[in-house]
Design a protein around this motif. Sequence first.
Motif, PDB file in Angstrom:
ATOM      1  N   ARG A 174       0.823  -1.204   0.000  1.00 30.44           N
ATOM      2  CA  ARG A 174       0.000   0.000   0.000  1.00 30.44           C
ATOM      3  C   ARG A 174       0.867   1.269   0.000  1.00 30.44           C
ATOM      4  NH1 ARG A 174      -5.319  -0.272   1.759  1.00 30.44           N
ATOM      5  NH2 ARG A 174      -5.180   1.810   2.665  1.00 30.44           N
ATOM      6  N   LYS A 181       6.104   2.672  -0.443  1.00 31.42           N
ATOM      7  CA  LYS A 181       5.072   1.640  -0.527  1.00 31.42           C
ATOM      8  C   LYS A 181       5.304   0.579   0.545  1.00 31.42           C
ATOM      9  CE  LYS A 181       4.272   2.104  -5.495  1.00 31.42           C
ATOM     10  NZ  LYS A 181       2.936   2.715  -5.422  1.00 31.42           N
ATOM     11  N   TYR A 187      -0.737   0.523   6.880  1.00 31.01           N
ATOM     12  CA  TYR A 187      -1.645  -0.553   7.280  1.00 31.01           C
ATOM     13  C   TYR A 187      -2.195  -0.372   8.687  1.00 31.01           C
ATOM     14  CZ  TYR A 187       0.369  -3.000   3.308  1.00 31.01           C
ATOM     15  OH  TYR A 187       0.766  -3.326   2.046  1.00 31.01           O
ATOM     16  N   ARG A 196      -8.673   0.908   5.522  1.00 30.79           N
ATOM     17  CA  ARG A 196      -8.708  -0.423   4.910  1.00 30.79           C
ATOM     18  C   ARG A 196     -10.085  -1.059   5.044  1.00 30.79           C
ATOM     19  NH1 ARG A 196      -5.863  -4.259   6.983  1.00 30.79           N
ATOM     20  NH2 ARG A 196      -5.242  -3.228   8.905  1.00 30.79           N
TER      21      ARG A 196
END
Lengths: 323, 323
Positions: A174, A181, A187, A196
């Motif tokens: 992500r 990334k 997260y 998410r």
Amino acid sequence: MSETFVGIDVGGTNIKIGLFDAELKLLSKTSVTTDADMGPEIVIDKMAQTVKDIVAEAGLSLGDIVAIGIGTPGPARYSEGIIIRSTNMPKFKNVPICKMLNDRLGAPVVFDNDANVACWGEFAVGAGKGVENMVFFTLGTGIGGGIVNDGELVHGCDENGAELGHTIIYPNGRTCNCGQKGCAEAYASADSTARRAAEAIEAGAESSLKKVLDEKGKITSKDVYEHLAAGDGLAKEITDGTAEVLALTCVNMLHCTEPARIVFAGGMIAAGDLLLGRIRHFFNKHVWTIKKEDKIEICFATLGEDAGIIGAGALARHKYGQK
Amino acid sequence: MSETFVGIDVGGTNIKIGLFDAELKLLSKTSVTTDADMGPEIVIDKMAQTVKDIVAEAGLSLGDIVAIGIGTPGPARYSEGIIIRSTNMPKFKNVPICKMLNDRLGAPVVFDNDANVACWGEFAVGAGKGVENMVFFTLGTGIGGGIVNDGELVHGCDENGAELGHTIIYPNGRTCNCGQKGCAEAYASADSTARRAAEAIEAGAESSLKKVLDEKGKITSKDVYEHLAAGDGLAKEITDGTAEVLALTCVNMLHCTEPARIVFAGGMIAAGDLLLGRIRHFFNKHVWTIKKEDKIEICFATLGEDAGIIGAGALARHKYGQK
């Protein structure tokens, strides 16, 4: 007169100020609005006046203040005492905050970023008390980090160390706000956890959270943990993703600075064992098997919203106190 | 008489000993077989006698030795001076090596693991000279690590820190010798680089390395880099995998202890720019984009095979020298 220290926690909305004795007992505290739009001169004048007020109210004089600690978000050149710029305080550019406070209050000023300051508070008198090596994560909009090695904060060569939310957990994963990334922050921050969940629902996942998203237009991490507690399957999947990323970060820090204790802070720890128990579960899943005798304690912060002022006061004592 | 220091590098096959002046100039060096099967008493007697010999040959006496540094593979309780056990020296169990050397030679003994010692050598007089924050990787059978923070080695709470080869790069990835999955070491050590090439060929990949594997029954990382230089496609894929994992580890260390310099050592650095250039390439690919002004130098070690004795001598000087 016993030594007295001031701790200042500068946020975009409020400035919190605490007064501490030599044992870091909180003598009194107060809070004023930041009003960052007024610019650095006025804001720092108000900050200094508030310190004078709280000192006087405690029956003390400025001469009793041994040192002042202050924490702000970065980027800054902390050792030089200069705020470079601030997202929440756009008029603060290259502000020599330490000198400005020192001019107004007389005492020496110790300056560090907000995550390091909170880390130091937990280390000195909170969840990290009693160890010499600690790692700290604060789970909010992003993930802030702090590292204490042999009783000292780790700053790195350019004072940008311990940005632990930007260690990469899933390469090419992500996209993070920082441009990398797969960062832990992409997260496992409170915001990313909520995001998410929202993305999964928008992609068609079934969840009791869909109603929240439809009604409120957004989901918070608090919603996600509440629906986890109520048995929602998507909430389980999302929060396990969060816990696994945090656990992997803990494994990596074990092999890096090897803390005796890892402390999590931030609003998301209100989830309690629904979060902590799963971090420990995934830590035990991922950590090496040849050295099971390794002891590392993973726990939650204990200082709550006062961590910033306590940490700032504790940093002032650490640098200028007699013990 | 100027200060003199001894550096001892204990390997499973040979023990190397160096004699250094106060500027860490190597006055002389020697090497004896370890003969670990003879047990610790005899090995350490020989070690001490060899130190006496090299000191006498230099026209000095034991009284000129300010301190002795020694590096061995772990696990050990370094601060207590005790080798717990050793894969290469099975008769060495709970050996108080520092006390035994001190009894025989008189000077104080500084003890650390071989990776930390080599790291310290590079920091003191090699590729890390001039910075205060450094990270070190040695690429061999495994990946050893070292961290220097503000001019001091990072040991961690249980003296097992800086095991950077065991930070997890690909969660649930290749199984590492340590039992974890996805460690940097499982991809990017010299041995893992060679093993990944052999596995790919055994799984049917086309490569000029197949002939090497068929003829010699194995592939080394040297073979892989040689075939890369000759244009082999599989060698390119495998070595890029190695470089990318090392680069990701560099990105993570940047956000952790923020070294000014990251130094790679070990036989695999003979690959030169075929390795270093690709580590830098992948580092720039993965590192954050919001702070491009970040400076971090990624380079190769310069001390070669003497890093162990130099680092041990430098540690002795660091702890007991006058400056």
